[in-house]
Design a protein around this motif. Sequence first.
Motif, PDB file in Angstrom:
ATOM      1  N   ALA A   4       0.823  -1.204   0.000  1.00  0.00           N
ATOM      2  CA  ALA A   4       0.000   0.000   0.000  1.00  0.00           C
ATOM      3  C   ALA A   4       0.858   1.255   0.000  1.00  0.00           C
ATOM      4  CB  ALA A   4      -0.935  -0.018   1.191  1.00  0.00           C
ATOM      5  N   ASN A   5       2.107   1.138   0.442  1.00  0.00           N
ATOM      6  CA  ASN A   5       3.009   2.279   0.500  1.00  0.00           C
ATOM      7  C   ASN A   5       3.843   2.440  -0.768  1.00  0.00           C
ATOM      8  OD1 ASN A   5       2.194   2.687   3.173  1.00  0.00           O
ATOM      9  ND2 ASN A   5       3.747   1.296   3.929  1.00  0.00           N
ATOM     10  N   ILE A   6       3.647   1.571  -1.735  1.00  0.00           N
ATOM     11  CA  ILE A   6       4.463   1.566  -2.941  1.00  0.00           C
ATOM     12  C   ILE A   6       3.622   1.976  -4.141  1.00  0.00           C
ATOM     13  CG2 ILE A   6       5.786   0.063  -4.515  1.00  0.00           C
ATOM     14  CD1 ILE A   6       7.191   0.514  -1.889  1.00  0.00           C
ATOM     15  N   ASP A   7       4.158   2.871  -4.944  1.00  0.00           N
ATOM     16  CA  ASP A   7       3.523   3.216  -6.211  1.00  0.00           C
ATOM     17  C   ASP A   7       4.024   2.220  -7.247  1.00  0.00           C
ATOM     18  OD1 ASP A   7       2.463   4.286  -8.513  1.00  0.00           O
ATOM     19  OD2 ASP A   7       3.663   6.126  -8.444  1.00  0.00           O
ATOM     20  N   CYS A   8       3.178   1.293  -7.613  1.00  0.00           N
ATOM     21  CA  CYS A   8       3.577   0.219  -8.520  1.00  0.00           C
ATOM     22  C   CYS A   8       3.770   0.689  -9.962  1.00  0.00           C
ATOM     23  CB  CYS A   8       2.538  -0.902  -8.485  1.00  0.00           C
ATOM     24  SG  CYS A   8       2.504  -1.802  -6.924  1.00  0.00           S
ATOM     25  N   SER A   9       3.294   1.869 -10.287  1.00  0.00           N
ATOM     26  CA  SER A   9       3.362   2.317 -11.685  1.00  0.00           C
ATOM     27  C   SER A   9       4.790   2.525 -12.184  1.00  0.00           C
ATOM     28  CB  SER A   9       2.561   3.605 -11.867  1.00  0.00           C
ATOM     29  OG  SER A   9       3.150   4.668 -11.121  1.00  0.00           O
ATOM     30  N   GLY A  10       5.721   2.775 -11.291  1.00  0.00           N
ATOM     31  CA  GLY A  10       7.099   3.013 -11.710  1.00  0.00           C
ATOM     32  C   GLY A  10       8.000   1.793 -11.614  1.00  0.00           C
ATOM     33  N   ILE A  11       7.452   0.644 -11.247  1.00  0.00           N
ATOM     34  CA  ILE A  11       8.255  -0.564 -11.079  1.00  0.00           C
ATOM     35  C   ILE A  11       8.471  -1.227 -12.429  1.00  0.00           C
ATOM     36  CG2 ILE A  11       8.419  -2.821  -9.937  1.00  0.00           C
ATOM     37  CD1 ILE A  11       8.404  -0.420  -7.991  1.00  0.00           C
ATOM     38  N   THR A  12       9.738  -1.373 -12.810  1.00  0.00           N
ATOM     39  CA  THR A  12      10.074  -2.046 -14.063  1.00  0.00           C
ATOM     40  C   THR A  12      11.108  -3.134 -13.784  1.00  0.00           C
ATOM     41  OG1 THR A  12      11.897  -0.546 -14.597  1.00  0.00           O
ATOM     42  CG2 THR A  12       9.702   0.068 -15.429  1.00  0.00           C
ATOM     43  N   THR A  45      14.341  -4.941   2.475  1.00  0.00           N
ATOM     44  CA  THR A  45      13.349  -4.128   3.168  1.00  0.00           C
ATOM     45  C   THR A  45      11.945  -4.522   2.740  1.00  0.00           C
ATOM     46  OG1 THR A  45      13.258  -2.397   1.487  1.00  0.00           O
ATOM     47  CG2 THR A  45      14.967  -2.172   3.207  1.00  0.00           C
ATOM     48  N   CYS A  46      10.995  -4.103   3.525  1.00  0.00           N
ATOM     49  CA  CYS A  46       9.593  -4.330   3.200  1.00  0.00           C
ATOM     50  C   CYS A  46       9.248  -3.668   1.862  1.00  0.00           C
ATOM     51  CB  CYS A  46       8.719  -3.771   4.320  1.00  0.00           C
ATOM     52  SG  CYS A  46       6.968  -4.095   4.140  1.00  0.00           S
ATOM     53  N   GLU A  47       9.791  -2.503   1.621  1.00  0.00           N
ATOM     54  CA  GLU A  47       9.531  -1.798   0.372  1.00  0.00           C
ATOM     55  C   GLU A  47      10.099  -2.564  -0.820  1.00  0.00           C
ATOM     56  OE1 GLU A  47      10.669  -0.312   3.180  1.00  0.00           O
ATOM     57  OE2 GLU A  47       8.866   0.828   3.668  1.00  0.00           O
ATOM     58  N   GLN A  48      11.266  -3.146  -0.654  1.00  0.00           N
ATOM     59  CA  GLN A  48      11.848  -3.939  -1.741  1.00  0.00           C
ATOM     60  C   GLN A  48      11.007  -5.175  -2.013  1.00  0.00           C
ATOM     61  OE1 GLN A  48      15.732  -4.268   0.091  1.00  0.00           O
ATOM     62  NE2 GLN A  48      16.621  -2.819  -1.379  1.00  0.00           N
ATOM     63  N   ILE A  60       8.874  -6.167  -5.585  1.00  0.00           N
ATOM     64  CA  ILE A  60       8.822  -7.472  -6.242  1.00  0.00           C
ATOM     65  C   ILE A  60       7.376  -7.930  -6.377  1.00  0.00           C
ATOM     66  CG2 ILE A  60       9.401  -9.927  -5.962  1.00  0.00           C
ATOM     67  CD1 ILE A  60      12.134  -8.980  -4.872  1.00  0.00           C
ATOM     68  N   GLU A  61       6.591  -7.713  -5.344  1.00  0.00           N
ATOM     69  CA  GLU A  61       5.175  -8.070  -5.404  1.00  0.00           C
ATOM     70  C   GLU A  61       4.463  -7.294  -6.507  1.00  0.00           C
ATOM     71  OE1 GLU A  61       1.341  -8.590  -2.437  1.00  0.00           O
ATOM     72  OE2 GLU A  61       2.983  -7.301  -1.797  1.00  0.00           O
ATOM     73  N   CYS A  62       4.746  -6.004  -6.631  1.00  0.00           N
ATOM     74  CA  CYS A  62       4.155  -5.184  -7.699  1.00  0.00           C
ATOM     75  C   CYS A  62       4.494  -5.768  -9.072  1.00  0.00           C
ATOM     76  CB  CYS A  62       4.680  -3.744  -7.635  1.00  0.00           C
ATOM     77  SG  CYS A  62       4.045  -2.737  -6.308  1.00  0.00           S
ATOM     78  N   TRP A  63       5.747  -6.094  -9.266  1.00  0.00           N
ATOM     79  CA  TRP A  63       6.199  -6.631 -10.558  1.00  0.00           C
ATOM     80  C   TRP A  63       5.520  -7.953 -10.863  1.00  0.00           C
ATOM     81  CZ3 TRP A  63       9.803 -10.765 -11.645  1.00  0.00           C
ATOM     82  CH2 TRP A  63      10.216 -10.814 -12.984  1.00  0.00           C
ATOM     83  N   ILE A  64       5.432  -8.829  -9.888  1.00  0.00           N
ATOM     84  CA  ILE A  64       4.748 -10.113 -10.084  1.00  0.00           C
ATOM     85  C   ILE A  64       3.286  -9.898 -10.407  1.00  0.00           C
ATOM     86  CG2 ILE A  64       3.991 -12.236  -8.920  1.00  0.00           C
ATOM     87  CD1 ILE A  64       6.655 -12.085  -7.305  1.00  0.00           C
TER      88      ILE A  64
END
Length: 111
Positions: A29-37, A93-96, A100-104
Motif C-alpha cells: 500500500a506504501n508503494i507506487d507500482c506504476s514506476g516498477i520495471t 526491506t519491506c519496500e523492496q 517485487i510483489e508489484c512486478w509479479i
Amino acid sequence: MHKRILLPVLSLITCTIISCGKYGTNCSANIDCSGITYSGTIKPLVNEKCGLSGCHAGQYTTYNGLSAIANSGSLYQNVVATENMPAGGVNMTCEQRAQIECWINAGAPNN
C-alpha cells in the motif's frame, strides 16, 4: 482436566507467535507500482540481493530465469509471503519486497 486445557492453550500461543512474526508482511500500500520495471527496479534489486556467489548467481540474473520462478509462484512465496529469501544474512526491506510483489502482480513484464 489440565491436559484438556493445555492443548488449546498451547495451540493459541503458537498461533499468536506465528502471526506476530514475519509472515503476512504487506507494505504494498506504501508503494507506487506504476514506476516498477524489470530493468530499472527488479533486475538491480535481484542482482544486489539474490545474484550473489553462493546464492543464486547466474540463475536469476536474466529476465528468463527470474520470470520463470515469478510465474511459478515460487518468487512470491519465498520473498513476499514467507520472507524466507534472501537467506545468508542478506536483508531486504519491506519496500523492496513490495516492489517485487508489484512486478509479479503486473505479470512479471520484461520492461
